[in-house]
Design a protein around this motif. Sequence first.
Motif, short mmCIF file in Angstrom:
data_model
loop_
_atom_site.label_atom_id
_atom_site.label_comp_id
_atom_site.label_asym_id
_atom_site.label_seq_id
_atom_site.Cartn_x
_atom_site.Cartn_y
_atom_site.Cartn_z
N ALA A 21 0.51 -1.21 0.24
CA ALA A 21 0.17 0.05 0.80
C ALA A 21 1.06 1.11 0.05
CB ALA A 21 -0.72 0.25 1.33
N ARG A 22 1.87 0.76 0.43
CA ARG A 22 3.23 2.30 0.77
C ARG A 22 2.99 3.00 -1.63
NH1 ARG A 22 8.56 -0.41 2.96
NH2 ARG A 22 7.79 -1.86 0.59
N LYS A 28 -3.65 7.62 1.77
CA LYS A 28 -4.45 6.49 1.38
C LYS A 28 -4.38 5.87 2.59
CE LYS A 28 -4.93 7.72 -3.35
NZ LYS A 28 -5.03 7.02 -5.21
N MET A 29 -2.94 5.01 2.52
CA MET A 29 -3.11 4.02 3.48
C MET A 29 -3.78 4.47 4.79
SD MET A 29 0.87 3.17 2.93
CE MET A 29 0.69 1.45 4.87
N ILE A 30 -3.68 5.61 5.35
CA ILE A 30 -4.65 6.49 6.81
C ILE A 30 -5.76 5.90 6.39
CG2 ILE A 30 -4.76 7.38 8.28
CD1 ILE A 30 -2.63 9.01 7.44
N VAL A 31 -6.13 5.79 5.09
CA VAL A 31 -8.08 6.09 4.92
C VAL A 31 -8.26 4.83 5.01
CG1 VAL A 31 -10.28 6.88 3.43
CG2 VAL A 31 -8.17 8.52 3.63
N GLY A 183 -10.73 7.18 -7.90
CA GLY A 183 -9.95 7.66 -6.66
C GLY A 183 -10.18 7.00 -5.71
N ILE A 184 -9.80 8.13 -4.28
CA ILE A 184 -10.33 7.27 -3.31
C ILE A 184 -11.41 6.22 -2.34
CG2 ILE A 184 -10.51 9.31 -2.13
CD1 ILE A 184 -8.19 6.80 -0.51
N VAL A 317 -7.04 -4.53 -1.64
CA VAL A 317 -5.79 -3.83 -0.78
C VAL A 317 -5.56 -4.97 -0.25
CG1 VAL A 317 -4.46 -1.90 0.25
CG2 VAL A 317 -6.42 -1.62 -1.59
N PHE A 318 -4.19 -5.48 -0.28
CA PHE A 318 -3.88 -6.96 0.90
C PHE A 318 -3.04 -6.52 1.56
CE2 PHE A 318 -5.97 -9.53 -2.84
CZ PHE A 318 -6.86 -8.73 -2.93
N ASP A 319 -2.27 -5.48 1.48
CA ASP A 319 -0.99 -5.29 2.20
C ASP A 319 -1.34 -5.51 4.09
OD1 ASP A 319 0.88 -4.26 3.76
OD2 ASP A 319 1.60 -2.65 2.23
N PRO A 320 -0.90 -6.14 5.10
CA PRO A 320 -1.10 -5.79 6.15
C PRO A 320 -1.12 -4.70 7.31
CG PRO A 320 -0.09 -7.39 5.91
CD PRO A 320 -0.14 -7.17 4.58
N ARG A 321 0.04 -3.52 6.18
CA ARG A 321 0.13 -2.41 7.27
C ARG A 321 -1.13 -1.90 7.50
NH1 ARG A 321 4.12 -2.53 3.31
NH2 ARG A 321 6.37 -2.66 3.61
#
Length: 469
Positions: A21-22, A28-31, A183-184, A317-321
């Motif tokens: 997600a970086r 966007k990661m925060i959202v 978009g977002i 969005v599969f990023d564990p972060r």
Amino acid sequence: MADKPTPTMGAQDQPDAVYDARTLGTPKMIVFGAQHMFAMFGATILVPTLTGLSVSATLLFAGIGTLIFHFFAKGKVPAFLGSSFAFIAGYSAIAPHGEAELLPYACLGVACAAMLYPIMSVLFKAFGAGRVIRFFPPVVTGPIVISIGLILASSAIQNCSTNWLVAIIAVTTIVVCNIWARGIIRITPILMGVVVSYTVAAFMGLIDFTPVEEAAWIGLPVLYENTVFSLFTNGIDTGLATTAIITIMPLAIATIVEHVGDISAISTTCNRNFIAEPGLHRTLMGDGLGTIVASLFGAPATTTYGENTGVLALTKVFDPRVVRIAALFAILLSFCPKFAAVIEVMPACVIGGVSLVLYGMISAVGIRNLVENHVDFTKSRNVLITALIIVLSIGIAYTEAGAIVIMAGSVAVALSGLAVGSLVGILMNIILPGRDEFTAIDGTVAESDQRHAAHLHNPQLNAKVVKDE
């Protein structure tokens, strides 16, 4: 922690999915993290609402439990740990009316039950993931995942029925944002569904904001008198403590089986075999320790959450972060009683509308598991296994007791429908002839286990198939 979910043997990235997600940027990661937090809220706060436990403590240890899980899972599994419904019967048996003085005893019983997780973790590690995964082929895990979504569906419908207009607005918002928005907005449909339907409900006068006005901005989420530790300083009733432990510990058998189904669902959703890597021994250990810590401090037992699996399937969005960001949000907001109050007054119809989509996505993931692994339903054994898993899981869940109660002397052991269906499916897959086995190129047992484990989510690996008689 790992930078991204590491592919297992033969695993392929989904072309339209985000594994790091970086690349989307920090905002966007925060959202996305906030979206995961909102997705788990409805069910997570429902458990303390039903049992009398603290909502703030629930949020705190949902976040802490998630971080514990990610630590043991090497940061590879995008799972959120929310409140477990499996132990509600245990809390009710010890503190039927949410009595504050009895809840610590129930929490003690849950903490002891969770100690079975590390024991099972050691067994999984000793025998290897490959040997364990033989008992969970797609014909077993697919119907289990389908059943998880269908079992949860009734609660979504009940919540929607409190105001179908608001629920439909939530569903419509999610669909429109996911299909036509850009978009977002397009990749945060769950969050938008919550915000829009919550706002509509507020304008319709469906929300009483008095508890929000009365709540403080900052406060401690945990009170000492609500913890298990208070029992040992205020004088413990050993008889009641023993009863709580004996009554609640058997519930862990069912939750451990359900844990395997949840990890299978996440694996299928992300196109990764998390059962093999980082391994069930790690995910079980993280799940169990999260529950132990939460229970000791007076919060509900935790478990990997299907709602968040639904978010993964919907957003890709599969990023564990992003899940760890959700955990940090939960921890931060647990110190704000006013925010907890905002969540507590969220109308059931809002929760129902969002859950309607998420629970359906879980079942859809189970169907995809069967399709992508080319499960052959011309074989009677596969039809029978699938049929019994689904019928037993859903049928028992919808009975008045919601479980099969087995008397062991004076102790009643309740097995959930999902636990019964899963156990029957596993046993039938072992007993019935015609099971597919996968043999390594070099013929070694260890490699055979690895190929079988990898095949769970990659049917292209079936180059060498040997069928049992």
